[in-house]
Design a protein around this motif. Structure first.
Motif, mmCIF file in Angstrom:
data_model
loop_
_atom_site.group_PDB
_atom_site.id
_atom_site.type_symbol
_atom_site.label_atom_id
_atom_site.label_comp_id
_atom_site.label_asym_id
_atom_site.label_seq_id
_atom_site.Cartn_x
_atom_site.Cartn_y
_atom_site.Cartn_z
ATOM 1 N N PRO A 220 0.819 -1.215 0.000
ATOM 2 C CA PRO A 220 0.000 0.000 0.000
ATOM 3 C C PRO A 220 0.851 1.263 0.000
ATOM 4 O O PRO A 220 1.791 1.391 0.791
ATOM 5 N N GLY A 221 0.550 2.169 -0.915
ATOM 6 C CA GLY A 221 1.258 3.428 -0.991
ATOM 7 C C GLY A 221 2.633 3.361 -1.620
ATOM 8 O O GLY A 221 3.361 4.357 -1.622
ATOM 9 N N LYS A 222 2.993 2.196 -2.145
ATOM 10 C CA LYS A 222 4.321 2.045 -2.731
ATOM 11 C C LYS A 222 4.219 1.635 -4.189
ATOM 12 O O LYS A 222 3.167 1.246 -4.674
ATOM 13 N N GLU A 223 5.346 1.719 -4.875
ATOM 14 C CA GLU A 223 5.382 1.312 -6.272
ATOM 15 C C GLU A 223 5.396 -0.212 -6.383
ATOM 16 O O GLU A 223 5.708 -0.918 -5.424
ATOM 17 N N ARG A 224 5.093 -0.676 -7.582
ATOM 18 C CA ARG A 224 5.152 -2.103 -7.847
ATOM 19 C C ARG A 224 6.609 -2.497 -8.069
ATOM 20 O O ARG A 224 7.262 -2.021 -8.998
ATOM 21 N N ASP A 225 7.112 -3.375 -7.213
ATOM 22 C CA ASP A 225 8.525 -3.733 -7.219
ATOM 23 C C ASP A 225 8.771 -5.137 -7.754
ATOM 24 O O ASP A 225 7.952 -6.044 -7.565
ATOM 25 N N PHE A 226 9.930 -5.302 -8.342
ATOM 26 C CA PHE A 226 10.355 -6.595 -8.862
ATOM 27 C C PHE A 226 10.626 -7.567 -7.713
ATOM 28 O O PHE A 226 11.206 -7.195 -6.694
ATOM 29 N N VAL A 227 10.225 -8.814 -7.924
ATOM 30 C CA VAL A 227 10.512 -9.873 -6.950
ATOM 31 C C VAL A 227 11.433 -10.923 -7.571
ATOM 32 O O VAL A 227 12.491 -11.231 -7.027
ATOM 33 N N ALA A 228 11.018 -11.477 -8.714
ATOM 34 C CA ALA A 228 11.801 -12.530 -9.350
ATOM 35 C C ALA A 228 11.382 -12.683 -10.797
ATOM 36 O O ALA A 228 10.262 -12.317 -11.167
ATOM 37 N N SER A 229 12.285 -13.214 -11.607
ATOM 38 C CA SER A 229 11.947 -13.494 -13.000
ATOM 39 C C SER A 229 12.574 -14.812 -13.422
ATOM 40 O O SER A 229 13.532 -15.294 -12.799
ATOM 41 N N ILE A 230 12.034 -15.374 -14.502
ATOM 42 C CA ILE A 230 12.504 -16.675 -14.979
ATOM 43 C C ILE A 230 12.336 -16.739 -16.489
ATOM 44 O O ILE A 230 11.348 -16.272 -17.044
ATOM 45 N N ARG A 231 13.323 -17.282 -17.146
ATOM 46 C CA ARG A 231 13.256 -17.475 -18.590
ATOM 47 C C ARG A 231 12.358 -18.662 -18.903
ATOM 48 O O ARG A 231 12.039 -19.470 -18.034
ATOM 49 N N ARG A 232 11.942 -18.769 -20.152
ATOM 50 C CA ARG A 232 11.040 -19.848 -20.544
ATOM 51 C C ARG A 232 11.645 -21.216 -20.240
ATOM 52 O O ARG A 232 10.965 -22.132 -19.815
ATOM 53 N N ASN B 241 12.434 -4.741 -14.748
ATOM 54 C CA ASN B 241 11.710 -3.504 -15.078
ATOM 55 C C ASN B 241 10.275 -3.841 -15.462
ATOM 56 O O ASN B 241 10.036 -4.512 -16.466
ATOM 57 N N ARG B 242 9.341 -3.352 -14.684
ATOM 58 C CA ARG B 242 7.933 -3.690 -14.948
ATOM 59 C C ARG B 242 7.461 -3.174 -16.297
ATOM 60 O O ARG B 242 6.512 -3.715 -16.875
ATOM 61 N N GLU B 243 8.126 -2.152 -16.820
ATOM 62 C CA GLU B 243 7.739 -1.592 -18.131
ATOM 63 C C GLU B 243 8.029 -2.572 -19.265
ATOM 64 O O GLU B 243 7.509 -2.414 -20.369
ATOM 65 N N ASN B 244 8.835 -3.575 -19.003
ATOM 66 C CA ASN B 244 9.219 -4.523 -20.053
ATOM 67 C C ASN B 244 8.266 -5.703 -20.180
ATOM 68 O O ASN B 244 8.488 -6.563 -21.018
ATOM 69 N N TYR B 245 7.231 -5.738 -19.362
ATOM 70 C CA TYR B 245 6.302 -6.862 -19.404
ATOM 71 C C TYR B 245 5.048 -6.480 -20.174
ATOM 72 O O TYR B 245 4.571 -5.350 -20.103
ATOM 73 N N ASP B 246 4.527 -7.461 -20.896
ATOM 74 C CA ASP B 246 3.401 -7.217 -21.787
ATOM 75 C C ASP B 246 2.045 -7.495 -21.134
ATOM 76 O O ASP B 246 1.062 -6.825 -21.439
ATOM 77 N N TYR B 247 1.990 -8.507 -20.317
ATOM 78 C CA TYR B 247 0.716 -8.925 -19.720
ATOM 79 C C TYR B 247 0.869 -9.065 -18.202
ATOM 80 O O TYR B 247 1.934 -9.463 -17.708
ATOM 81 N N TRP B 248 -0.240 -8.791 -17.517
ATOM 82 C CA TRP B 248 -0.263 -8.816 -16.062
ATOM 83 C C TRP B 248 -1.510 -9.532 -15.561
ATOM 84 O O TRP B 248 -2.574 -9.466 -16.191
ATOM 85 N N GLY B 249 -1.358 -10.186 -14.424
ATOM 86 C CA GLY B 249 -2.510 -10.739 -13.746
ATOM 87 C C GLY B 249 -3.154 -9.691 -12.867
ATOM 88 O O GLY B 249 -2.685 -8.547 -12.781
ATOM 89 N N GLN B 250 -4.230 -10.088 -12.188
ATOM 90 C CA GLN B 250 -4.984 -9.175 -11.320
ATOM 91 C C GLN B 250 -4.377 -9.052 -9.932
ATOM 92 O O GLN B 250 -4.720 -8.122 -9.194
ATOM 93 N N GLY B 251 -3.522 -9.973 -9.574
ATOM 94 C CA GLY B 251 -2.854 -9.917 -8.278
ATOM 95 C C GLY B 251 -3.506 -10.794 -7.229
ATOM 96 O O GLY B 251 -4.697 -11.095 -7.299
#
Length: 124
Positions: free
Chosen positions: A41-53, A107-117
């Motif tokens: 709450p009140g913060k930006e959306r931050d990166f947690v982890a990523s994985i290649r295909r 970088n969240r700007e590099n993602y094309d699709y998002w879930g609802q959370g």
């Protein structure tokens, strides 16, 4: 279009564990690298982890290294986030995201699709 749906969030005591899931559907051939982000709450959306295909290369935010593990099952179009040793500061809405590129990104700007959370609340 790609649809992403997260599940597995909830309320857990500090020190506990949760496993988040992300189900992909639709044009899943467009799903290459995937990632988890979180927003408190009140913060930006931050990166947690990523994985290649391929699942062979993963990246983590420093704040979760050694506690969280990202994985995926391409046959099932699923991605997971195993969260152990949870802390109150892990409380946030967790989002999964996908991109057409093979390379994971913090970088969240590099993602094309998002879930609802899905909400994760860690109680002290």
């Amino acid at each position: 279009q790609v649809q992403l749906v997260e599940s597995g969030g909830g309320l857990v005591q500090a020190g506990g564990s949760l496993r988040l899931s992300c189900a992909a559907s639709g044009r899943t051939l467009s799903v290459n690298a995937m990632g988890w982000f979180r927003q408190a709450p009140g913060k930006e959306r931050d990166f947690v982890a990523s994985i290649r295909r391929s699942g062979g290369i993963t990246y983590y935010a420093d704040s979760v290294k050694g506690r969280f593990t990202i994985s995926r099952d391409n046959a099932k179009n699923m991605m997971y986030l195993q969260m152990n040793s949870l802390k109150t500061e892990d409380t946030a809405v967790y989002y999964c995201a996908s991109r057409a590129s093979a390379v994971g990104s913090s970088n969240r700007e590099n993602y094309d699709y998002w879930g609802q959370g899905t909400q994760v609340t860690v109680a002290s």
